[in-house]
Design a protein around this motif. Sequence first.
Motif, PDB file in Angstrom:
ATOM      1  N   THR A  29      44.432  50.417  40.194  1.00 30.29           N
ATOM      2  CA  THR A  29      43.223  49.613  40.400  1.00 30.29           C
ATOM      3  C   THR A  29      43.468  48.555  41.462  1.00 30.29           C
ATOM      4  OG1 THR A  29      42.450  49.999  38.150  1.00 30.29           O
ATOM      5  CG2 THR A  29      41.581  48.051  39.273  1.00 30.29           C
ATOM      6  N   LEU A  30      44.607  47.878  41.397  1.00 27.15           N
ATOM      7  CA  LEU A  30      44.926  46.840  42.379  1.00 27.15           C
ATOM      8  C   LEU A  30      45.192  47.430  43.757  1.00 27.15           C
ATOM      9  CD1 LEU A  30      47.110  44.530  40.123  1.00 27.15           C
ATOM     10  CD2 LEU A  30      44.767  44.121  40.908  1.00 27.15           C
ATOM     11  N   VAL A  31      45.897  48.543  43.812  1.00 24.33           N
ATOM     12  CA  VAL A  31      46.142  49.197  45.101  1.00 24.33           C
ATOM     13  C   VAL A  31      44.819  49.647  45.715  1.00 24.33           C
ATOM     14  CG1 VAL A  31      47.128  51.252  46.200  1.00 24.33           C
ATOM     15  CG2 VAL A  31      48.509  49.888  44.647  1.00 24.33           C
ATOM     16  N   ASP A  32      43.923  50.195  44.897  1.00 25.38           N
ATOM     17  CA  ASP A  32      42.629  50.634  45.385  1.00 25.38           C
ATOM     18  C   ASP A  32      41.855  49.459  45.993  1.00 25.38           C
ATOM     19  OD1 ASP A  32      40.519  52.716  45.602  1.00 25.38           O
ATOM     20  OD2 ASP A  32      39.460  51.386  44.215  1.00 25.38           O
ATOM     21  N   PRO A  51      27.477  42.820  40.300  1.00 27.61           N
ATOM     22  CA  PRO A  51      28.392  43.485  41.238  1.00 27.61           C
ATOM     23  C   PRO A  51      28.573  44.960  40.889  1.00 27.61           C
ATOM     24  CG  PRO A  51      29.630  42.200  39.664  1.00 27.61           C
ATOM     25  CD  PRO A  51      28.180  41.926  39.394  1.00 27.61           C
ATOM     26  N   GLU A  52      28.894  45.737  41.902  1.00 22.66           N
ATOM     27  CA  GLU A  52      29.193  47.161  41.727  1.00 22.66           C
ATOM     28  C   GLU A  52      30.710  47.334  41.719  1.00 22.66           C
ATOM     29  OE1 GLU A  52      27.044  49.824  41.468  1.00 22.66           O
ATOM     30  OE2 GLU A  52      25.389  48.392  41.342  1.00 22.66           O
ATOM     31  N   PRO A  53      31.226  48.264  40.920  1.00 26.10           N
ATOM     32  CA  PRO A  53      32.672  48.521  40.966  1.00 26.10           C
ATOM     33  C   PRO A  53      33.117  48.815  42.402  1.00 26.10           C
ATOM     34  CG  PRO A  53      31.708  49.645  39.102  1.00 26.10           C
ATOM     35  CD  PRO A  53      30.560  49.109  39.917  1.00 26.10           C
ATOM     36  N   GLY A  54      34.200  48.165  42.808  1.00 25.88           N
ATOM     37  CA  GLY A  54      34.738  48.336  44.150  1.00 25.88           C
ATOM     38  C   GLY A  54      34.325  47.241  45.110  1.00 25.88           C
ATOM     39  N   GLN A  55      33.317  46.448  44.764  1.00 26.83           N
ATOM     40  CA  GLN A  55      32.914  45.359  45.647  1.00 26.83           C
ATOM     41  C   GLN A  55      33.896  44.198  45.518  1.00 26.83           C
ATOM     42  OE1 GLN A  55      28.751  44.799  44.376  1.00 26.83           O
ATOM     43  NE2 GLN A  55      28.181  45.311  46.491  1.00 26.83           N
ATOM     44  N   PHE A  76      37.795  41.004  43.034  1.00 28.37           N
ATOM     45  CA  PHE A  76      37.385  42.407  43.025  1.00 28.37           C
ATOM     46  C   PHE A  76      36.696  42.708  41.701  1.00 28.37           C
ATOM     47  CE2 PHE A  76      41.346  42.068  45.435  1.00 28.37           C
ATOM     48  CZ  PHE A  76      40.978  42.632  46.644  1.00 28.37           C
ATOM     49  N   TRP A  77      35.550  43.365  41.759  1.00 29.43           N
ATOM     50  CA  TRP A  77      34.871  43.782  40.540  1.00 29.43           C
ATOM     51  C   TRP A  77      35.298  45.200  40.207  1.00 29.43           C
ATOM     52  CZ3 TRP A  77      32.716  41.730  36.536  1.00 29.43           C
ATOM     53  CH2 TRP A  77      31.984  42.518  35.666  1.00 29.43           C
ATOM     54  N   THR A  78      35.743  45.403  38.992  1.00 23.82           N
ATOM     55  CA  THR A  78      36.149  46.729  38.522  1.00 23.82           C
ATOM     56  C   THR A  78      35.391  47.021  37.231  1.00 23.82           C
ATOM     57  OG1 THR A  78      37.930  45.943  37.092  1.00 23.82           O
ATOM     58  CG2 THR A  78      38.479  46.327  39.414  1.00 23.82           C
ATOM     59  N   GLY A  79      35.520  48.235  36.744  1.00 17.42           N
ATOM     60  CA  GLY A  79      34.893  48.592  35.473  1.00 17.42           C
ATOM     61  C   GLY A  79      35.364  47.706  34.334  1.00 17.42           C
ATOM     62  N   GLY A  80      36.538  47.111  34.484  1.00 18.06           N
ATOM     63  CA  GLY A  80      37.090  46.241  33.455  1.00 18.06           C
ATOM     64  C   GLY A  80      36.837  44.765  33.695  1.00 18.06           C
TER      65      GLY A  80
END
Length: 162
Positions: A29-32, A51-55, A76-80
């Motif tokens: 997730t962090l590398v992405d 926010p959208e995941p990945g923004q 970073f916004w993620t699903g978590g």
Amino acid sequence: MTDTTPRFALPHILPGQAQKELYHNEALTLVDALLHPAVEAVGADVPTGAPEPGQAWIVGGSPSGAWAGQADMLAFWTGGGWRYMAPRPGMTVHLASAGVDVRYDGATWVEGELTGHALVIDGDQVVGPRGAAIGDLGSGGDPVPVVNAILSALRAHGLIEN
């Protein structure tokens, strides 16, 4: 062996560790988020409502809400939820809305500035370090030396051929 990598604190999987997939997935997730990052805005102090995941955003100097205490961080916004990363000197992200890069110089985020020693296009230097000032012609002076100095400067920068 440490629990994290030295630069970005990505989690290592340790020998005998339970639930290795959690640590591996967190690292991915962090590398992405950090691999060729692009941000929505620079200096935002309040997180966006949807926010959208990945923004991602560069947090401003007076953050509030979920970003409180995260000044100058990459958010970073993620699903978590929100993940934060401290910038490293030389880190560059792309500000998509302006089409420019933003670079962290070790103290602040610098937006849209290019730095270097020369601009080279197709192998030819077209702009180099600033030269000495060319004096004014003055009243009744001979224009030839001034024009020659201008031509010399343009040639030195590769803007016209020798």
